[in-house]
Scaffold this motif. Sequence first.
Motif, short mmCIF file in Angstrom:
data_model
loop_
_atom_site.label_atom_id
_atom_site.label_comp_id
_atom_site.label_asym_id
_atom_site.label_seq_id
_atom_site.Cartn_x
_atom_site.Cartn_y
_atom_site.Cartn_z
N PRO A 52 -0.03 10.36 0.76
CA PRO A 52 -1.11 10.87 -0.10
C PRO A 52 -0.60 11.70 -1.27
O PRO A 52 -1.17 11.65 -2.36
N ARG A 53 0.48 12.46 -1.08
CA ARG A 53 1.01 13.28 -2.16
C ARG A 53 1.74 12.45 -3.20
O ARG A 53 1.69 12.75 -4.40
N VAL A 134 -2.32 3.54 2.00
CA VAL A 134 -1.73 4.59 1.16
C VAL A 134 -1.59 4.12 -0.28
O VAL A 134 -1.97 4.81 -1.22
N LEU A 135 -1.03 2.92 -0.47
CA LEU A 135 -0.78 2.42 -1.82
C LEU A 135 -2.07 2.10 -2.57
O LEU A 135 -2.11 2.15 -3.80
N ARG A 136 -3.12 1.80 -1.83
CA ARG A 136 -4.42 1.52 -2.46
C ARG A 136 -5.31 2.76 -2.52
O ARG A 136 -6.46 2.68 -2.92
N LYS A 137 -4.74 3.91 -2.09
CA LYS A 137 -5.45 5.20 -2.11
C LYS A 137 -6.75 5.13 -1.30
O LYS A 137 -7.78 5.66 -1.70
N LYS A 138 -6.68 4.49 -0.14
CA LYS A 138 -7.80 4.43 0.79
C LYS A 138 -7.56 5.45 1.91
O LYS A 138 -7.57 5.12 3.10
N GLN A 139 -7.36 6.70 1.53
CA GLN A 139 -7.00 7.71 2.50
C GLN A 139 -8.08 7.95 3.53
O GLN A 139 -7.79 8.35 4.67
N SER A 140 -9.33 7.67 3.18
CA SER A 140 -10.42 7.87 4.14
C SER A 140 -10.29 6.93 5.34
O SER A 140 -10.86 7.19 6.41
#
Length: 314
Positions: A52-53, A134-140
């Motif tokens: 995430p960072r 992570v790479l698609r920024k789907k952290q939820s």
Amino acid sequence: MLHKAVSSVVKFHGYLQSRIDSRVRDYPLMQSPVQMSTILVAYVALAVYVGPRLMANRKPFGLNRAMIIYNLSMVLLNAYIVYEFLMSGWATTFTWRCDLIDPTTSPQALRMIRVAWLFYFSKFIELLDTVFFVLRKKQSQITFLHVFHHSFMPWTWWWGVTLTPAGGMGSFHAMVNSVVHVIMYTYYGLSAAGPRFQKYLWWKKYMTAIQLIQFILVSIHISQYYFMENCDYQVPLWIHLIWIYGVLFFFLFANFWVQAYIKGNRLPIVEHKTTQNGSVSDSQTVVANGKRCQNGNAHQYPNGRCIIGKVKEI
């Protein structure tokens, strides 16, 4: 004191290496628990902290083609694993009751060992699920349940494959899990294929129901051990752990079902469109399980909340 602790750890590590079944000693990631534990610790760090960072100030990657290929490959791999489990005993010689661990080097025993290791190794391939998130920024999507499930399974299976690779009745849950993954990765593949396949994804929420059925089947099957008059299964500890595993994950996934589909706690994602001068125009709300309220364009969710905006079902 430190020297004594280190000496004890080294001694225990040597003991574990001496207990590794000779039939799997040369398979990758089977020589020591250190290798697989290091990978899994790195995975948890990537999923929870590092990933995430790293992506915080970056745009999400468009990985649809890679995801289609990955998911199709996982469908084929898991289908092959199911077939091999069936041919290794579950569709041939097993009784589906008190099936013992095979300590021999018979062709069937060696076939069961190969598929047991392949199932174990596939759990490391599945860590790519989280990498894509992570790479698609789907952290939820990277919930406690997700990370725990992906790290707990390969860690526990190392011990089973190391000590009792031809696991008899203890391998049933692996076969059932592979069946579920054929269905699951089929869904993911269709989802990644684009909007034209969305009409085939109406059964999304039933994926969790399928997972729950899996844990019920596993728990019922392994519970037979406690009611048999005579079952000389060689490592009863595995029976107890599999039963705990089935019950634990049933409640974890049941809680997810309640939160997501009954209480409606899956919050919608609001995307704002901006005009050329930078002002915010209309918003688009991406939701799951939404239904239109009586008030115009407002939409109501299972928790009773209405949101006004353009809504796209996912």
